[in-house]
Design a protein around this motif. Structure first.
Motif, mmCIF file in Angstrom:
data_model
loop_
_atom_site.group_PDB
_atom_site.id
_atom_site.type_symbol
_atom_site.label_atom_id
_atom_site.label_comp_id
_atom_site.label_asym_id
_atom_site.label_seq_id
_atom_site.Cartn_x
_atom_site.Cartn_y
_atom_site.Cartn_z
ATOM 1 N N THR A 80 44.436 38.380 35.872
ATOM 2 C CA THR A 80 43.201 38.201 36.510
ATOM 3 C C THR A 80 43.206 36.990 37.547
ATOM 4 O O THR A 80 43.977 35.928 37.215
ATOM 5 N N VAL A 81 42.670 37.160 38.591
ATOM 6 C CA VAL A 81 42.687 36.328 39.863
ATOM 7 C C VAL A 81 41.736 35.187 39.279
ATOM 8 O O VAL A 81 40.685 35.184 39.201
ATOM 9 N N SER A 82 42.483 33.897 39.372
ATOM 10 C CA SER A 82 41.593 32.773 38.800
ATOM 11 C C SER A 82 41.186 31.654 39.990
ATOM 12 O O SER A 82 40.338 30.996 39.672
ATOM 13 N N LYS A 83 41.669 31.741 41.148
ATOM 14 C CA LYS A 83 41.299 30.826 42.059
ATOM 15 C C LYS A 83 41.162 31.454 43.445
ATOM 16 O O LYS A 83 41.962 32.377 43.779
ATOM 17 N N ALA A 84 40.308 30.911 44.344
ATOM 18 C CA ALA A 84 40.232 31.218 45.768
ATOM 19 C C ALA A 84 41.419 30.778 46.790
ATOM 20 O O ALA A 84 41.967 29.643 46.475
ATOM 21 N N GLY A 85 41.658 31.241 47.838
ATOM 22 C CA GLY A 85 42.689 30.809 48.657
ATOM 23 C C GLY A 85 43.742 31.914 49.088
ATOM 24 O O GLY A 85 43.999 32.900 48.404
ATOM 25 N N ALA A 86 44.740 31.350 49.686
ATOM 26 C CA ALA A 86 45.966 32.252 50.260
ATOM 27 C C ALA A 86 46.979 31.756 49.351
ATOM 28 O O ALA A 86 47.180 30.470 49.112
ATOM 29 N N VAL A 87 47.617 32.801 48.725
ATOM 30 C CA VAL A 87 48.563 32.325 47.761
ATOM 31 C C VAL A 87 49.952 33.293 48.340
ATOM 32 O O VAL A 87 49.988 34.472 47.995
#
Length: 105
Positions: A80-87
């Motif tokens: 589950t994706v937990s944070k915004a931004g580029a990874v």
């Protein structure tokens, strides 16, 4: 039973009209020692199903250490994706295998 069905339908309509978003599920696969394209509309709360179609073990490992999914051959892992931004992410066993997730709030 009918009342329950109507209540669930009403709830679904209210959630849709009120702007509540539901999580989506996306797949990123590995084949031929490459990650498939990352989802274009990825948001916090969405689920990524990582699928290894190769005969080799791989990982999907975030450079910022926010996730590390171990994928034996012919297996799947969920996140589950937990944070915004580029990874940026890569395979620990094959560091030339790289890609990037762009996550919206």
């Amino acid at each position: 039973m009918r009342l329950l069905t109507k209540s669930l339908l009403l709830f679904a309509l209210l959630c849709t009209d009120s702007g509540i978003a539901f999580a989506a599920e996306y797949q990123v696969s590995i084949a031929g020692m490459k990650f498939s394209a990352s989802p274009a509309e990825l948001h916090v709360g969405d689920v990524i199903v990582w699928r290894n179609d190769d005969i080799f073990r791989h990982t999907a490992t975030a450079r910022d250490k926010s996730f590390d999914i171990d994928l034996p051959p012919k297996s799947e892992g969920r996140m589950t994706v937990s944070k915004a931004g580029a990874v940026d992410f890569y395979c620990r066993f094959h560091p030339a295998m790289t890609s990037k997730l762009d996550v919206r709030p």
